[in-house]
Design an enzyme around this catalytic site. Structure first.
Site, mmCIF file in Angstrom:
data_model
loop_
_atom_site.group_PDB
_atom_site.id
_atom_site.type_symbol
_atom_site.label_atom_id
_atom_site.label_comp_id
_atom_site.label_asym_id
_atom_site.label_seq_id
_atom_site.Cartn_x
_atom_site.Cartn_y
_atom_site.Cartn_z
ATOM 1 N N TYR A 180 0.786 -1.293 0.019
ATOM 2 C CA TYR A 180 -0.197 0.105 0.078
ATOM 3 C C TYR A 180 0.778 1.307 -0.078
ATOM 4 O O TYR A 180 0.687 2.068 -0.779
ATOM 5 C CB TYR A 180 -0.918 -0.067 1.227
ATOM 6 C CG TYR A 180 -1.999 1.028 1.222
ATOM 7 C CD1 TYR A 180 -2.215 1.947 0.340
ATOM 8 C CD2 TYR A 180 -2.642 1.309 2.394
ATOM 9 C CE1 TYR A 180 -3.114 2.822 0.325
ATOM 10 C CE2 TYR A 180 -3.627 2.062 2.591
ATOM 11 C CZ TYR A 180 -3.920 2.847 1.326
ATOM 12 O OH TYR A 180 -5.086 4.067 1.483
ATOM 13 N N GLU A 187 2.397 6.388 -6.857
ATOM 14 C CA GLU A 187 1.299 7.224 -7.532
ATOM 15 C C GLU A 187 1.505 8.835 -7.332
ATOM 16 O O GLU A 187 1.421 9.605 -8.169
ATOM 17 C CB GLU A 187 -0.089 6.950 -7.023
ATOM 18 C CG GLU A 187 -0.556 5.343 -7.289
ATOM 19 C CD GLU A 187 -1.640 5.026 -6.528
ATOM 20 O OE1 GLU A 187 -2.168 5.907 -5.996
ATOM 21 O OE2 GLU A 187 -1.919 3.994 -6.423
#
Length: 258
Positions: A180, A187
């Site tokens: 995660y 991103e």
């Protein structure tokens, strides 16, 4: 927020893809216990869908490995898996339909957010800003997504078949701890890398004056998306930690009872 969304999805996030997945998985599992499951035809369809998606992300994983071995470098590996990545990540839009028609007991709104955030990053950022495709940050979130989705779709497949191996359950509720943050980092760095090119080209921006008397600054919009990670990431991450404790501790208690 693609990674956060992926993680929440199962993926999330991850997004959250890579990660975002643990919380949603537990929610879906809990919903499945409380509600009547899908009928035989729906179950067969969902099994086929999840098997295809698992295979698709495996193709992406193999493509990355093969490209790395051929090039001897991890730089610009995105180009070797660009088409299957776009195809299978966009294929996740069907998950919104699954929720809408009721064959999957998840929130349409939450699932839409989770899926669309990844699709946005793939098409509106990575595809639209060609200059970022060679960035190492793209490889960072692609690897995180790939591992997450192989585990997530495998988890769904075996759950539908009522034969879920403990290893897959453990991986689903454990690997997000690393995947995660890895996906979110990739991103954010990718969006950040795209900013100067978006500003220079005026990409997707609408300036005044125009006949609609409306303006839109895509550059500022991307900055707002990056800022949104600050409140969302910790909430999803610690929610997933909580779900991990709940699900895996329940599994251990069940094993002892048996």
């Amino acid at each position: 927020m693609a990674a956060a969304a992926a993680a929440a999805k199962g993926n999330g996030g991850g997004g959250a893809r890579a990660g975002a997945g643990a919380g949603a998985a537990a929610g879906e599992a809990g919903g499945a216990r409380k509600k009547k499951g899908p009928g035989p035809l729906a179950t067969a369809y969902l099994v086929i869908y999840n098997v295809v998606m698992t295979a698709g992300w495996l193709v992406i994983a193999v493509g990355l490995v093969r490209a790395y071995l051929a090039k001897g470098s991890y730089h610009s590996l995105y180009y070797s898996i660009e088409k299957p990545l776009k195809f299978f990540q966009t294929g996740a839009l069907l998950e919104i339909l699954h929720c809408a028609v009721g064959i999957v007991p998840s929130s349409v709104v939450l699932t839409s957010f989770q899926v669309m955030s990844r699709v946005f990053l793939i098409w509106a950022v990575t595809h639209s800003v060609k200059e970022v495709q060679s960035e190492d940050s793209v490889l960072l979130f692609v690897i995180a997504w790939t591992i997450t989705e192989i585990i997530r779709y495998s988890f769904y497949t075996f759950s539908l078949l009522n034969h879920l191996p403990y290893l897959i359950k453990w991986a689903r509720y454990t690997l997000f701890i690393v995947l995660y943050p890895m996906g979110v980092s990739g991103e954010l760095l990718t969006i950040y890398a795209a900013l100067p090119f978006v500003r220079q080209a005026g990409l997707y921006s609408i300036s005044l004056p125009n006949k609609y008397n409306f303006s839109f600054d895509y550059y500022a919009f991307l900055i707002l998306i990056m800022i949104s990670y600050i409140p969302i990431f910790p909430q999803l991450y610690f929610h997933m930690i909580h779900q991990r404790r709940k699900v895996l501790s329940h599994t251990e208690e069940h094993k002892k009872f048996e």
